[in-house]
Enzyme design. Sequence first.
Site, PDB file in Angstrom:
ATOM      1  N   SER A  50       0.869  -1.176   0.000  1.00 22.10           N
ATOM      2  CA  SER A  50       0.000   0.000   0.000  1.00 22.10           C
ATOM      3  C   SER A  50       0.904   1.223   0.000  1.00 22.10           C
ATOM      4  O   SER A  50       1.084   1.896   0.998  1.00 22.10           O
ATOM      5  CB  SER A  50      -0.917   0.002   1.224  1.00 22.10           C
ATOM      6  OG  SER A  50      -0.172   0.070   2.424  1.00 22.10           O
ATOM      7  N   HIS A 164      -3.572  -5.988   2.273  1.00 21.77           N
ATOM      8  CA  HIS A 164      -2.664  -6.968   2.884  1.00 21.77           C
ATOM      9  C   HIS A 164      -3.329  -8.316   3.133  1.00 21.77           C
ATOM     10  O   HIS A 164      -2.697  -9.223   3.663  1.00 21.77           O
ATOM     11  CB  HIS A 164      -2.118  -6.437   4.222  1.00 21.77           C
ATOM     12  CG  HIS A 164      -1.178  -5.285   4.063  1.00 21.77           C
ATOM     13  ND1 HIS A 164      -0.703  -4.561   5.124  1.00 21.77           N
ATOM     14  CD2 HIS A 164      -0.602  -4.735   2.959  1.00 21.77           C
ATOM     15  CE1 HIS A 164       0.102  -3.610   4.696  1.00 21.77           C
ATOM     16  NE2 HIS A 164       0.178  -3.687   3.381  1.00 21.77           N
ATOM     17  N   GLN A 172      -6.863  -1.713   6.898  1.00 21.80           N
ATOM     18  CA  GLN A 172      -5.696  -2.562   6.655  1.00 21.80           C
ATOM     19  C   GLN A 172      -5.103  -3.193   7.921  1.00 21.80           C
ATOM     20  O   GLN A 172      -4.702  -4.345   7.913  1.00 21.80           O
ATOM     21  CB  GLN A 172      -4.639  -1.712   5.947  1.00 21.80           C
ATOM     22  CG  GLN A 172      -3.343  -2.411   5.592  1.00 21.80           C
ATOM     23  CD  GLN A 172      -2.408  -1.481   4.843  1.00 21.80           C
ATOM     24  OE1 GLN A 172      -2.626  -1.216   3.665  1.00 21.80           O
ATOM     25  NE2 GLN A 172      -1.389  -0.964   5.508  1.00 21.80           N
ATOM     26  N   GLU A 173      -5.006  -2.389   9.007  1.00 23.91           N
ATOM     27  CA  GLU A 173      -4.268  -2.886  10.180  1.00 23.91           C
ATOM     28  C   GLU A 173      -4.989  -2.582  11.483  1.00 23.91           C
ATOM     29  O   GLU A 173      -5.371  -1.433  11.734  1.00 23.91           O
ATOM     30  CB  GLU A 173      -2.871  -2.246  10.224  1.00 23.91           C
ATOM     31  CG  GLU A 173      -2.071  -2.550   8.969  1.00 23.91           C
ATOM     32  CD  GLU A 173      -0.754  -1.795   8.879  1.00 23.91           C
ATOM     33  OE1 GLU A 173      -0.217  -1.384   9.926  1.00 23.91           O
ATOM     34  OE2 GLU A 173      -0.271  -1.608   7.742  1.00 23.91           O
ATOM     35  N   GLU A 214       1.261  -9.354   7.045  1.00 22.59           N
ATOM     36  CA  GLU A 214       2.087  -8.993   8.192  1.00 22.59           C
ATOM     37  C   GLU A 214       1.921  -9.980   9.344  1.00 22.59           C
ATOM     38  O   GLU A 214       2.282  -9.684  10.487  1.00 22.59           O
ATOM     39  CB  GLU A 214       1.785  -7.550   8.617  1.00 22.59           C
ATOM     40  CG  GLU A 214       2.059  -6.583   7.465  1.00 22.59           C
ATOM     41  CD  GLU A 214       1.978  -5.122   7.839  1.00 22.59           C
ATOM     42  OE1 GLU A 214       1.545  -4.803   8.963  1.00 22.59           O
ATOM     43  OE2 GLU A 214       2.355  -4.287   6.986  1.00 22.59           O
ATOM     44  N   ASP A 252      -4.532   1.344  11.341  1.00 21.09           N
ATOM     45  CA  ASP A 252      -4.082   1.936  10.081  1.00 21.09           C
ATOM     46  C   ASP A 252      -5.097   1.553   9.007  1.00 21.09           C
ATOM     47  O   ASP A 252      -4.950   0.513   8.359  1.00 21.09           O
ATOM     48  CB  ASP A 252      -2.686   1.449   9.684  1.00 21.09           C
ATOM     49  CG  ASP A 252      -2.239   2.041   8.344  1.00 21.09           C
ATOM     50  OD1 ASP A 252      -2.982   2.901   7.797  1.00 21.09           O
ATOM     51  OD2 ASP A 252      -1.164   1.655   7.832  1.00 21.09           O
ATOM     52  N   GLU A 294      -3.737   5.922  11.880  1.00 19.53           N
ATOM     53  CA  GLU A 294      -2.800   6.233  10.787  1.00 19.53           C
ATOM     54  C   GLU A 294      -3.561   6.262   9.461  1.00 19.53           C
ATOM     55  O   GLU A 294      -4.408   5.397   9.216  1.00 19.53           O
ATOM     56  CB  GLU A 294      -1.726   5.139  10.771  1.00 19.53           C
ATOM     57  CG  GLU A 294      -0.737   5.212   9.623  1.00 19.53           C
ATOM     58  CD  GLU A 294       0.217   4.017   9.637  1.00 19.53           C
ATOM     59  OE1 GLU A 294       0.508   3.473  10.724  1.00 19.53           O
ATOM     60  OE2 GLU A 294       0.654   3.620   8.544  1.00 19.53           O
ATOM     61  N   ASP A 321       1.295   8.532   7.029  1.00 13.29           N
ATOM     62  CA  ASP A 321       2.203   7.562   6.382  1.00 13.29           C
ATOM     63  C   ASP A 321       2.285   7.903   4.894  1.00 13.29           C
ATOM     64  O   ASP A 321       3.207   8.598   4.462  1.00 13.29           O
ATOM     65  CB  ASP A 321       1.666   6.148   6.637  1.00 13.29           C
ATOM     66  CG  ASP A 321       2.373   5.076   5.820  1.00 13.29           C
ATOM     67  OD1 ASP A 321       3.456   5.351   5.270  1.00 13.29           O
ATOM     68  OD2 ASP A 321       1.853   3.947   5.720  1.00 13.29           O
ATOM     69  N   LYS A 346       9.586   5.322   7.513  1.00 11.27           N
ATOM     70  CA  LYS A 346       9.982   4.124   6.767  1.00 11.27           C
ATOM     71  C   LYS A 346      11.151   4.501   5.867  1.00 11.27           C
ATOM     72  O   LYS A 346      10.963   5.238   4.887  1.00 11.27           O
ATOM     73  CB  LYS A 346       8.839   3.666   5.865  1.00 11.27           C
ATOM     74  CG  LYS A 346       7.593   3.158   6.560  1.00 11.27           C
ATOM     75  CD  LYS A 346       6.463   3.062   5.536  1.00 11.27           C
ATOM     76  CE  LYS A 346       5.297   2.237   6.016  1.00 11.27           C
ATOM     77  NZ  LYS A 346       4.127   2.372   5.092  1.00 11.27           N
ATOM     78  N   HIS A 374       8.077  -1.031   9.683  1.00  9.02           N
ATOM     79  CA  HIS A 374       8.458  -2.021   8.666  1.00  9.02           C
ATOM     80  C   HIS A 374       7.638  -1.776   7.397  1.00  9.02           C
ATOM     81  O   HIS A 374       6.850  -0.835   7.327  1.00  9.02           O
ATOM     82  CB  HIS A 374       8.160  -3.421   9.218  1.00  9.02           C
ATOM     83  CG  HIS A 374       6.677  -3.666   9.377  1.00  9.02           C
ATOM     84  ND1 HIS A 374       6.103  -4.907   9.371  1.00  9.02           N
ATOM     85  CD2 HIS A 374       5.621  -2.799   9.528  1.00  9.02           C
ATOM     86  CE1 HIS A 374       4.796  -4.811   9.503  1.00  9.02           C
ATOM     87  NE2 HIS A 374       4.484  -3.546   9.610  1.00  9.02           N
ATOM     88  N   ARG A 375       7.782  -2.658   6.392  1.00 12.18           N
ATOM     89  CA  ARG A 375       6.893  -2.698   5.232  1.00 12.18           C
ATOM     90  C   ARG A 375       6.159  -4.037   5.236  1.00 12.18           C
ATOM     91  O   ARG A 375       6.585  -4.973   5.898  1.00 12.18           O
ATOM     92  CB  ARG A 375       7.668  -2.549   3.911  1.00 12.18           C
ATOM     93  CG  ARG A 375       8.475  -1.274   3.760  1.00 12.18           C
ATOM     94  CD  ARG A 375       7.704   0.006   4.021  1.00 12.18           C
ATOM     95  NE  ARG A 375       6.510   0.205   3.234  1.00 12.18           N
ATOM     96  CZ  ARG A 375       6.363   1.100   2.265  1.00 12.18           C
ATOM     97  NH1 ARG A 375       7.379   1.882   1.958  1.00 12.18           N
ATOM     98  NH2 ARG A 375       5.207   1.252   1.630  1.00 12.18           N
ATOM     99  N   SER A 376       5.095  -4.113   4.441  1.00  9.99           N
ATOM    100  CA  SER A 376       4.360  -5.381   4.409  1.00  9.99           C
ATOM    101  C   SER A 376       5.185  -6.500   3.765  1.00  9.99           C
ATOM    102  O   SER A 376       5.037  -7.666   4.112  1.00  9.99           O
ATOM    103  CB  SER A 376       3.027  -5.203   3.697  1.00  9.99           C
ATOM    104  OG  SER A 376       3.209  -4.582   2.446  1.00  9.99           O
ATOM    105  N   LYS A 397       6.075  -0.218  14.647  1.00 13.10           N
ATOM    106  CA  LYS A 397       5.182  -1.300  14.221  1.00 13.10           C
ATOM    107  C   LYS A 397       5.971  -2.214  13.302  1.00 13.10           C
ATOM    108  O   LYS A 397       6.685  -1.752  12.405  1.00 13.10           O
ATOM    109  CB  LYS A 397       3.895  -0.766  13.590  1.00 13.10           C
ATOM    110  CG  LYS A 397       4.031  -0.006  12.283  1.00 13.10           C
ATOM    111  CD  LYS A 397       2.649   0.212  11.658  1.00 13.10           C
ATOM    112  CE  LYS A 397       2.735   0.690  10.232  1.00 13.10           C
ATOM    113  NZ  LYS A 397       1.427   0.767   9.562  1.00 13.10           N
TER     114      LYS A 397
HETATM  115  C1  2PG Z   1       1.632   0.681   6.014  1.00 19.74           C
HETATM  116  C2  2PG Z   1       2.615  -0.377   5.587  1.00 19.74           C
HETATM  117  C3  2PG Z   1       3.260  -1.159   6.672  1.00 19.74           C
HETATM  118  P1  2PG Z   1       2.972  -1.236   3.171  1.00 19.74           P
HETATM  119  O1  2PG Z   1       0.699   1.028   5.270  1.00 19.74           O
HETATM  120  O2  2PG Z   1       1.802   1.287   7.051  1.00 19.74           O
HETATM  121  O3  2PG Z   1       2.386  -1.719   7.587  1.00 19.74           O
HETATM  122  O4  2PG Z   1       2.136  -1.185   4.562  1.00 19.74           O
HETATM  123  O5  2PG Z   1       4.345  -1.664   3.509  1.00 19.74           O
HETATM  124  O6  2PG Z   1       2.229  -2.231   2.327  1.00 19.74           O
HETATM  125  O7  2PG Z   1       2.922   0.149   2.606  1.00 19.74           O
HETATM  126 MG    MG Z   2       0.285   2.835   6.706  1.00 22.03          MG
END
Ligand code: 2PG
Ligand code: MG
Length: 428
Positions: A50, A164, A172-173, A214, A252, A294, A321, A346, A374-376, A397
């Site tokens: 994403s 994800h 998403q999270e 994740e 998120d 987020e 983000d 990131k 991190h990244r997914s 995270k």
């Molecule tokens: C996010 C990230 C990490 P992605 O949106 O915050 O959790 O996802 O690495 O796919 O951008």
């Molecule tokens: Mg995000």
Amino acid sequence: MSDTTARVPVQFAQLTGRSILDSRGYPTVEVRAMLEDGTRMIAAAPAGASTGEHEAVERRDHGRAYDGRGVHGAVAAVDGEIADLITGRSWDRLVDIDSALAGLDGTGSYARLGANAVVAVSIVAARAFAHTAGAQLHQWIAEQTNSAQRLPVPHFNVLNGGVHAANALDFQEFMIAPVGAATEEHAVQTGAEIYHALAGLIRERFGSAGLGDEGGFAPQIEDPRMALDLLVDAITTAGYTPRVDQVAIALDPAANSFYLGDGRYRVNGLEFGRDQLVDYYLDLIGSYPIRSLEDGFAEDDLDGWTAMATAADGRVQLVGDDLYVTDPARIRDGAEHGYSNAVLIKPNQIGTVSQTFDAIRTARDAGMVCMVSHRSGETADTFIADLVVGSGVGQIKSGAPARGERVAKYNRLTEIETDHPDLPYGLA
Ligand code: 2PG
Ligand code: MG
């Protein structure tokens, strides 16, 4: 890129790239370095799904292999132009290497060399500077960023949706954050116990559930409230207290993925205008122990961000983000307009470690807090664990407390705590 203090010079004898698999089974770039003294170090680039529109640009081969996602071009850039630039001379500061990489690339977004090549080179170089200075990576980062070190509150992503996961959940999270834990070790235990309690509840209620990228569960839920109810039940079942100062919840939604345009969003089959979405979030925040939200709005719906910040009035952490993509200029702009009070960090969004340090400094100077992420798509690289401790921002995270690429970071945090039991734990 801002200046950092001069240190013992670093000399690279060798720099090579390699294509490895990330946690989704797609290629990513690994970089190996050998210093003049024979020491070897290694780093690998993560990959998002994403992604924000303005992120540094990954280089992919677009050939037949791996659905076009091969990284042979990026690896060739490391072995060729980048190795030629970096080896055979001595470097005083990481920022000099990072600036030289930006200059060599020439695009402003690392599109030519590949941000996936550049970020891995920059991380390996950071490791080289720490080693040459005789410091642990987190200690060196603390010095570079002029920070007081701190062990962060981990935000465990235990329920996955959006892009994800294959379920119907639009957000998403769904994360749990052991804010009230006494130590990192205790925070990790708390997260793992709640994750296991959640597994039991999901088995009872849904029979089985898939996993998201994740490592969080991805049951067939559509309604974010059902997911939040599950989290609260899992926290209680595991014997903990769902409360913002005990075990808090963080979301998120990654709203880019359900933005319809023109200030309109689709969640759980319903269409929301931006003010209705603000009310929806406020309602969730009033009903559940949510401490952090987020990307509640799309990256280009700035009116949505402003409306949310005004309505929330500092009662919840609002994290940008995709909105900021770890870019100091965007963060500065966000601070001026009051879009959010927090920034997600990131390294591969902006491209180099020096620019990541700049992003953290910029946020700090503007009175915003940061969460390292991190990244997914991940690897076993643990750079972000040292980054969060060294920069002292107090929040990270790194996905679920399960799966090797996720726990590598959490295990690195408890390793740092074991070696430095005097470091404080908790939110900054
Ligand atoms: C996010 C990230 C990490 P992605 O949106 O915050 O959790 O996802 O690495 O796919 O951008
Ligand atoms: Mg995000």
